[in-house]
Design a protein around this motif. Sequence first.
Motif, PDB file in Angstrom:
ATOM      1  N   SER A 170     -10.648  16.587  -7.421  1.00 39.86           N
ATOM      2  CA  SER A 170      -9.414  16.883  -6.704  1.00 39.86           C
ATOM      3  C   SER A 170      -9.780  16.971  -5.228  1.00 39.86           C
ATOM      4  CB  SER A 170      -8.826  18.206  -7.188  1.00 39.86           C
ATOM      5  OG  SER A 170      -9.739  19.255  -6.993  1.00 39.86           O
ATOM      6  N   SER A 171      -8.961  16.378  -4.381  1.00 36.98           N
ATOM      7  CA  SER A 171      -9.314  16.443  -2.965  1.00 36.98           C
ATOM      8  C   SER A 171      -8.095  16.479  -2.067  1.00 36.98           C
ATOM      9  CB  SER A 171     -10.235  15.282  -2.576  1.00 36.98           C
ATOM     10  OG  SER A 171      -9.588  14.058  -2.775  1.00 36.98           O
ATOM     11  N   ILE A 172      -8.303  17.023  -0.889  1.00 35.15           N
ATOM     12  CA  ILE A 172      -7.238  17.047   0.098  1.00 35.15           C
ATOM     13  C   ILE A 172      -7.769  16.430   1.388  1.00 35.15           C
ATOM     14  CG2 ILE A 172      -5.961  19.072  -0.735  1.00 35.15           C
ATOM     15  CD1 ILE A 172      -7.667  20.476   1.627  1.00 35.15           C
ATOM     16  N   MET A 173      -6.880  15.804   2.139  1.00 33.65           N
ATOM     17  CA  MET A 173      -7.259  15.309   3.451  1.00 33.65           C
ATOM     18  C   MET A 173      -6.587  16.191   4.493  1.00 33.65           C
ATOM     19  SD  MET A 173      -6.711  11.810   5.445  1.00 33.65           S
ATOM     20  CE  MET A 173      -6.826  10.712   4.086  1.00 33.65           C
ATOM     21  N   VAL A 174      -7.404  16.809   5.335  1.00 33.99           N
ATOM     22  CA  VAL A 174      -6.842  17.726   6.325  1.00 33.99           C
ATOM     23  C   VAL A 174      -7.094  17.232   7.749  1.00 33.99           C
ATOM     24  CG1 VAL A 174      -6.797  19.869   5.005  1.00 33.99           C
ATOM     25  CG2 VAL A 174      -8.927  19.131   6.065  1.00 33.99           C
ATOM     26  N   HIS A 175      -6.188  17.573   8.630  1.00 35.71           N
ATOM     27  CA  HIS A 175      -6.279  17.222  10.046  1.00 35.71           C
ATOM     28  C   HIS A 175      -6.619  18.491  10.809  1.00 35.71           C
ATOM     29  CE1 HIS A 175      -4.177  16.018  13.991  1.00 35.71           C
ATOM     30  NE2 HIS A 175      -5.318  15.365  13.923  1.00 35.71           N
ATOM     31  N   LEU A 176      -7.832  18.552  11.381  1.00 35.18           N
ATOM     32  CA  LEU A 176      -8.307  19.786  12.001  1.00 35.18           C
ATOM     33  C   LEU A 176      -8.656  19.610  13.481  1.00 35.18           C
ATOM     34  CD1 LEU A 176     -10.658  20.997   9.098  1.00 35.18           C
ATOM     35  CD2 LEU A 176      -8.237  21.515   9.431  1.00 35.18           C
ATOM     36  N   PRO A 177      -7.692  19.217  14.314  1.00 36.25           N
ATOM     37  CA  PRO A 177      -8.009  18.999  15.722  1.00 36.25           C
ATOM     38  C   PRO A 177      -8.371  20.289  16.461  1.00 36.25           C
ATOM     39  CG  PRO A 177      -5.636  18.843  15.359  1.00 36.25           C
ATOM     40  CD  PRO A 177      -6.288  18.957  14.014  1.00 36.25           C
ATOM     41  N   ALA A 178      -7.664  21.386  16.175  1.00 35.43           N
ATOM     42  CA  ALA A 178      -7.913  22.616  16.923  1.00 35.43           C
ATOM     43  C   ALA A 178      -9.255  23.231  16.543  1.00 35.43           C
ATOM     44  CB  ALA A 178      -6.777  23.609  16.693  1.00 35.43           C
ATOM     45  N   LEU A 179      -9.556  23.279  15.246  1.00 39.23           N
ATOM     46  CA  LEU A 179     -10.858  23.798  14.821  1.00 39.23           C
ATOM     47  C   LEU A 179     -11.987  22.947  15.388  1.00 39.23           C
ATOM     48  CD1 LEU A 179     -10.246  24.864  11.096  1.00 39.23           C
ATOM     49  CD2 LEU A 179     -10.680  26.350  13.044  1.00 39.23           C
ATOM     50  N   THR A 180     -11.736  21.651  15.514  1.00 39.54           N
ATOM     51  CA  THR A 180     -12.745  20.772  16.096  1.00 39.54           C
ATOM     52  C   THR A 180     -12.915  21.110  17.589  1.00 39.54           C
ATOM     53  OG1 THR A 180     -12.011  19.063  14.569  1.00 39.54           O
ATOM     54  CG2 THR A 180     -13.475  18.364  16.338  1.00 39.54           C
ATOM     55  N   MET A 181     -11.793  21.298  18.297  1.00 40.39           N
ATOM     56  CA  MET A 181     -11.856  21.596  19.730  1.00 40.39           C
ATOM     57  C   MET A 181     -12.588  22.899  20.022  1.00 40.39           C
ATOM     58  SD  MET A 181      -8.214  20.630  21.455  1.00 40.39           S
ATOM     59  CE  MET A 181      -7.453  19.043  21.161  1.00 40.39           C
ATOM     60  N   VAL A 182     -12.378  23.898  19.163  1.00 43.57           N
ATOM     61  CA  VAL A 182     -13.055  25.170  19.413  1.00 43.57           C
ATOM     62  C   VAL A 182     -14.416  25.243  18.707  1.00 43.57           C
ATOM     63  CG1 VAL A 182     -10.898  26.432  19.819  1.00 43.57           C
ATOM     64  CG2 VAL A 182     -11.865  26.387  17.523  1.00 43.57           C
ATOM     65  N   ASN A 183     -14.895  24.060  18.259  1.00 45.08           N
ATOM     66  CA  ASN A 183     -16.258  23.967  17.719  1.00 45.08           C
ATOM     67  C   ASN A 183     -16.504  24.807  16.477  1.00 45.08           C
ATOM     68  OD1 ASN A 183     -17.932  22.081  18.802  1.00 45.08           O
ATOM     69  ND2 ASN A 183     -18.251  23.269  20.684  1.00 45.08           N
ATOM     70  N   ARG A 184     -15.545  24.871  15.610  1.00 45.24           N
ATOM     71  CA  ARG A 184     -15.705  25.695  14.428  1.00 45.24           C
ATOM     72  C   ARG A 184     -15.930  24.868  13.165  1.00 45.24           C
ATOM     73  NH1 ARG A 184     -14.002  31.028  14.970  1.00 45.24           N
ATOM     74  NH2 ARG A 184     -15.137  31.666  16.828  1.00 45.24           N
ATOM     75  N   VAL A 185     -15.879  23.554  13.305  1.00 43.38           N
ATOM     76  CA  VAL A 185     -15.892  22.724  12.106  1.00 43.38           C
ATOM     77  C   VAL A 185     -17.221  22.775  11.357  1.00 43.38           C
ATOM     78  CG1 VAL A 185     -15.803  20.342  11.315  1.00 43.38           C
ATOM     79  CG2 VAL A 185     -14.002  21.238  12.744  1.00 43.38           C
ATOM     80  N   LYS A 186     -18.333  22.787  12.105  1.00 42.53           N
ATOM     81  CA  LYS A 186     -19.635  22.793  11.426  1.00 42.53           C
ATOM     82  C   LYS A 186     -19.819  24.052  10.605  1.00 42.53           C
ATOM     83  CE  LYS A 186     -22.409  19.470  13.733  1.00 42.53           C
ATOM     84  NZ  LYS A 186     -22.987  19.213  15.039  1.00 42.53           N
ATOM     85  N   LYS A 187     -19.399  25.169  11.191  1.00 37.94           N
ATOM     86  CA  LYS A 187     -19.495  26.450  10.509  1.00 37.94           C
ATOM     87  C   LYS A 187     -18.684  26.408   9.224  1.00 37.94           C
ATOM     88  CE  LYS A 187     -20.147  30.836  12.809  1.00 37.94           C
ATOM     89  NZ  LYS A 187     -19.569  31.765  13.779  1.00 37.94           N
ATOM     90  N   PHE A 188     -17.515  25.841   9.357  1.00 37.66           N
ATOM     91  CA  PHE A 188     -16.605  25.825   8.227  1.00 37.66           C
ATOM     92  C   PHE A 188     -17.105  24.888   7.130  1.00 37.66           C
ATOM     93  CE2 PHE A 188     -13.780  22.153   7.829  1.00 37.66           C
ATOM     94  CZ  PHE A 188     -12.980  22.495   6.768  1.00 37.66           C
ATOM     95  N   ILE A 189     -17.751  23.790   7.544  1.00 36.77           N
ATOM     96  CA  ILE A 189     -18.303  22.878   6.536  1.00 36.77           C
ATOM     97  C   ILE A 189     -19.390  23.571   5.731  1.00 36.77           C
ATOM     98  CG2 ILE A 189     -19.711  20.788   6.232  1.00 36.77           C
ATOM     99  CD1 ILE A 189     -18.093  19.474   8.421  1.00 36.77           C
ATOM    100  N   SER A 190     -20.253  24.332   6.406  1.00 33.58           N
ATOM    101  CA  SER A 190     -21.347  24.969   5.665  1.00 33.58           C
ATOM    102  C   SER A 190     -20.795  26.069   4.757  1.00 33.58           C
ATOM    103  CB  SER A 190     -22.435  25.479   6.607  1.00 33.58           C
ATOM    104  OG  SER A 190     -22.056  26.697   7.172  1.00 33.58           O
ATOM    105  N   ALA A 191     -19.739  26.749   5.199  1.00 36.70           N
ATOM    106  CA  ALA A 191     -19.147  27.787   4.347  1.00 36.70           C
ATOM    107  C   ALA A 191     -18.533  27.159   3.099  1.00 36.70           C
ATOM    108  CB  ALA A 191     -18.082  28.556   5.122  1.00 36.70           C
TER     109      ALA A 191
END
Lengths: 343, 169
Positions: A170-191
């Motif tokens: 099961s998968s979802i496709m998400v659009h995360l421009p703001a999390l990317t801008m504030v540099n939070r995406v890597k953290k969130f990927i590891s979590a």
Amino acid sequence: MTGEVISQWMKKTGPDSDVVISSRIRLARNLENIRFTNQASDDELKEVIGKINNLLLNNNKFDLNLLELGDLSKNKRNMLVEKHLISPDLSEKNINNAVALSSEEIISLMINEEDHLRLQVLLPGLQLQEAWEMADKIDDYLEQEINIAFDEKYGYLTSCPTNVGTGLRSSIMVHLPALTMVNRVKKFISAISQLGLAVRGLYGEGTETVGNLYQISNQVTLGRSEDEIIENLIEVTHQIITQERNAREILLKEKEIFLKDQIYRAYGTLKYAYKISVEEAMKLISNVRLGIDLGIIEDIESTILNQLMVIIRPATLQVLKGEEMTIEDRHIYRAQLIRERLQ
Amino acid sequence: MLCQNCQENDAKVHVSKIINGEKEDIYLCEECAHITGDLDFGLDFSFNNLLTGLLNNQFHPHHKINLSNNNIKCEFCELTYDTFSKSGRLGCNECYNSFTDKIDKVLRRIHGNNRHTGKIPKRAGEKVMAKRKVKKLRKLMDEAVAKEEFERAAELRDEIKELKDEIGE
């Protein structure tokens, strides 16, 4: 009708579509006592296609239209990949394999991919539960007529042991421009990876992220029920939605001018550019989409951008034009399509 | 020329990417090239490599498993375990029986579990239930024979035959 450039579902929005672009359920199934695709003879592969074909001829309950990949041009095949209806592997191999599509292209049944059957249901927005219920019904319909390889202990048997059990991705496709801008995406990927979920780029395994789009899917398929797997992903998705919305609000509050500048520059470029690459266009579309979701840009609909994200890709672009194009010509035609749709 | 990513350092790395026939040139500083992963040092952390590593790991000397075990073959599709451990793909539904001990370990590693708890298909499910029942009846039949209750045993034998006919065995 299948084979049109825009799938019907892309014209619609779903719940939480400011963050979740689409929800997808995929079930892996094999026919009993026929060797899996990688070991099967040509006759066995033809037998699998024949069985599905017969089923559709006798009782086509879900209105599926069977296409053999070998009968399609390279661009048409790749267009199906760009629309997420078939895998790149299926397109590349294109011998003794097929796909059955529903008229809205919500349902796609790949035949002789890594497994004999790969059933996919794709819906806009966050509709994982709905997609699962639909896939479950189609699965029942297939199983009525076809002997599916199932083991009491291991569940649905698949070619790769990573899919055995439920065979469910099961998968979802998400659009995360703001999390990317504030540099939070890597953290969130590891979590996320610690929760048994995987994050991938737009076109699945090994592909990179473009346009701030991420695919999140379950990894474990054995030992958990379908409902558990889906509920887990839905819960995580709710958290992602909250985080992304928070980040957007904070950005709007603290960095309003920066944000508006980025969004309007992107909009301006898309509206007036005369040649553009896929990468640049995807980046800009992401910013414009953010502008729409924040209410900064009000004169276009976000479904237009969903459609643009597909039609600007190389193969789809060429199908739309009806001819092979050089890269330079594609850049020019791509910009033209975008200008037309944003006027 | 400035790095296209950070717009601060001088670009020292030129990366050409070709995706679906679209060529794109990117100029990055070394730092950004490392971060964005556009420099490939030949390390392959692809999913398939990790998976086959997992499959092969069972034959690591520390695991004290005889290497010759690698040559076991699935009788139905003729796939050897050796081939499976390289490709990561099984050849047929029977492979799960043929390599059962090894597969069980692999599944525990991948899923942390080795038992399906999800959906049971209707028809195949009926078969599974019927098979279970046959097993149970056989046991009862053996017991009846041991107790010299031959009439009862014959009844059970007929019941088993009926069930087996139903599921086409």
